[in-house]
Scaffold this motif. Structure first.
Motif, PDB file in Angstrom:
ATOM      1  N   GLY A  32       0.785  -1.234   0.000  1.00  0.00           N
ATOM      2  CA  GLY A  32       0.000   0.000   0.000  1.00  0.00           C
ATOM      3  C   GLY A  32       0.812   1.277   0.000  1.00  0.00           C
ATOM      4  O   GLY A  32       0.315   2.332  -0.403  1.00  0.00           O
ATOM      5  N   GLU A  33       2.055   1.217   0.434  1.00  0.00           N
ATOM      6  CA  GLU A  33       2.889   2.429   0.462  1.00  0.00           C
ATOM      7  C   GLU A  33       3.101   3.006  -0.931  1.00  0.00           C
ATOM      8  O   GLU A  33       3.371   4.197  -1.080  1.00  0.00           O
ATOM      9  N   SER A  34       2.974   2.163  -1.950  1.00  0.00           N
ATOM     10  CA  SER A  34       3.129   2.660  -3.321  1.00  0.00           C
ATOM     11  C   SER A  34       2.075   3.705  -3.643  1.00  0.00           C
ATOM     12  O   SER A  34       2.314   4.629  -4.418  1.00  0.00           O
ATOM     13  N   MET A  35       0.907   3.575  -3.039  1.00  0.00           N
ATOM     14  CA  MET A  35      -0.144   4.572  -3.257  1.00  0.00           C
ATOM     15  C   MET A  35       0.287   5.910  -2.659  1.00  0.00           C
ATOM     16  O   MET A  35       0.082   6.963  -3.273  1.00  0.00           O
ATOM     17  N   SER A  36       0.892   5.871  -1.481  1.00  0.00           N
ATOM     18  CA  SER A  36       1.399   7.107  -0.856  1.00  0.00           C
ATOM     19  C   SER A  36       2.463   7.743  -1.734  1.00  0.00           C
ATOM     20  O   SER A  36       2.485   8.968  -1.910  1.00  0.00           O
ATOM     21  N   HIS A  37       3.354   6.917  -2.294  1.00  0.00           N
ATOM     22  CA  HIS A  37       4.397   7.434  -3.197  1.00  0.00           C
ATOM     23  C   HIS A  37       3.745   8.090  -4.407  1.00  0.00           C
ATOM     24  O   HIS A  37       4.206   9.138  -4.877  1.00  0.00           O
ATOM     25  N   SER A  38       2.698   7.469  -4.925  1.00  0.00           N
ATOM     26  CA  SER A  38       1.993   7.992  -6.093  1.00  0.00           C
ATOM     27  C   SER A  38       1.372   9.353  -5.801  1.00  0.00           C
ATOM     28  O   SER A  38       1.493  10.291  -6.597  1.00  0.00           O
ATOM     29  N   VAL A  39       0.722   9.461  -4.655  1.00  0.00           N
ATOM     30  CA  VAL A  39       0.076  10.731  -4.284  1.00  0.00           C
ATOM     31  C   VAL A  39       1.125  11.825  -4.089  1.00  0.00           C
ATOM     32  O   VAL A  39       0.959  12.951  -4.571  1.00  0.00           O
ATOM     33  N   ARG A  40       2.234  11.482  -3.402  1.00  0.00           N
ATOM     34  CA  ARG A  40       3.297  12.483  -3.185  1.00  0.00           C
ATOM     35  C   ARG A  40       3.910  12.927  -4.516  1.00  0.00           C
ATOM     36  O   ARG A  40       4.168  14.111  -4.729  1.00  0.00           O
ATOM     37  N   ALA A  41       4.156  11.987  -5.420  1.00  0.00           N
ATOM     38  CA  ALA A  41       4.735  12.331  -6.720  1.00  0.00           C
ATOM     39  C   ALA A  41       3.788  13.238  -7.503  1.00  0.00           C
ATOM     40  O   ALA A  41       4.230  14.203  -8.143  1.00  0.00           O
ATOM     41  N   PRO A  50       7.925   3.168 -12.266  1.00  0.00           N
ATOM     42  CA  PRO A  50       6.932   2.289 -12.895  1.00  0.00           C
ATOM     43  C   PRO A  50       6.381   1.198 -11.960  1.00  0.00           C
ATOM     44  O   PRO A  50       5.195   0.880 -12.015  1.00  0.00           O
ATOM     45  N   SER A  51       7.228   0.660 -11.100  1.00  0.00           N
ATOM     46  CA  SER A  51       6.719  -0.376 -10.190  1.00  0.00           C
ATOM     47  C   SER A  51       5.757   0.232  -9.171  1.00  0.00           C
ATOM     48  O   SER A  51       4.733  -0.377  -8.831  1.00  0.00           O
ATOM     49  N   ASP A  52       6.058   1.448  -8.693  1.00  0.00           N
ATOM     50  CA  ASP A  52       5.129   2.123  -7.779  1.00  0.00           C
ATOM     51  C   ASP A  52       3.825   2.459  -8.491  1.00  0.00           C
ATOM     52  O   ASP A  52       2.745   2.364  -7.900  1.00  0.00           O
ATOM     53  N   ALA A  53       3.914   2.861  -9.750  1.00  0.00           N
ATOM     54  CA  ALA A  53       2.702   3.184 -10.515  1.00  0.00           C
ATOM     55  C   ALA A  53       1.825   1.939 -10.666  1.00  0.00           C
ATOM     56  O   ALA A  53       0.602   2.001 -10.477  1.00  0.00           O
ATOM     57  N   LEU A  58      -2.840  -1.234  -8.748  1.00  0.00           N
ATOM     58  CA  LEU A  58      -3.338  -2.469  -8.134  1.00  0.00           C
ATOM     59  C   LEU A  58      -3.991  -2.192  -6.782  1.00  0.00           C
ATOM     60  O   LEU A  58      -4.999  -2.819  -6.430  1.00  0.00           O
ATOM     61  N   HIS A  59      -3.425  -1.256  -6.023  1.00  0.00           N
ATOM     62  CA  HIS A  59      -3.989  -0.902  -4.723  1.00  0.00           C
ATOM     63  C   HIS A  59      -5.440  -0.441  -4.884  1.00  0.00           C
ATOM     64  O   HIS A  59      -6.319  -0.846  -4.122  1.00  0.00           O
TER      65      HIS A  59
END
Length: 166
Positions: A32-41, A50-53, A58-59
């Motif tokens: 789920g942290e990838s969603m936080s990274h996405s929002v911050r970016a 790309p892996s976070d995206a 998926l989240h």
């Protein structure tokens, strides 16, 4: 008040949905942290790994899947009921019921706040993120209780989520 059916154990569908929801929630907690990274970016206007995206996308979809699976599970619970709790103290029975209610509340509230935060009310993101520690605490309590029933009390409670009708 609607009378729930009396049942010996959970149905195969209820068991399958339980374990499917477990897997999906664990996926959300781990990735789920990838969603936080996405929002911050997005806020900074920077490119996202790309892996976070992929994990952020998926989240979102797994969150919708959890919501759908929980809705189906609630319908099945109303239709088939739940097996009675094994004999124990009133306090333990109350704790078990409260824990299950808390799970259902989280399983609905966390995806809903995530949807609302992502598309409509960004400030709900903070509320959504409180779901992670709440889930971790409830999962630890739930797993500990199941193991206590299986290994200490030896009352077969764990079999109810492994074998239909047990």
């Amino acid at each position: 008040m609607m009378q729930q059916p009396v049942t010996r154990g959970y149905s195969a569908s209820q068991i399958a949905l339980h374990w499917l929801i477990v897997v999906m929630v664990l996926f959300q907690l781990i990735f789920g942290e990838s969603m936080s990274h996405s929002v911050r970016a997005a806020r900074r206007g920077t490119a996202l790994d790309p892996s976070d995206a992929t994990l952020a996308t998926l989240h979102i979809w797994v969150g919708f899947a959890i919501l759908a699976a929980v809705a189906i599970r609630l319908v099945l619970r109303l239709r088939f009921g739940a097996p009675p709790l094994p004999p124990s103290s009133a306090l333990l029975g109350t704790l078990a019921r409260l824990t299950h209610i808390a799970f259902y509340v989280l399983l609905v509230a966390v995806p809903v706040t995530g949807i609302l935060a992502y598309w409509f009310i960004p400030s709900l993101g903070d509320v959504h993120e409180l779901g992670k520690p709440a889930f971790i605490v409830l999962i630890a309590l739930h797993a500990a209780a199941a193991l206590w029933h299986q290994l200490w009390l030896r009352d077969g409670l764990l079999l109810r989520m492994l074998k239909p009708g047990s």
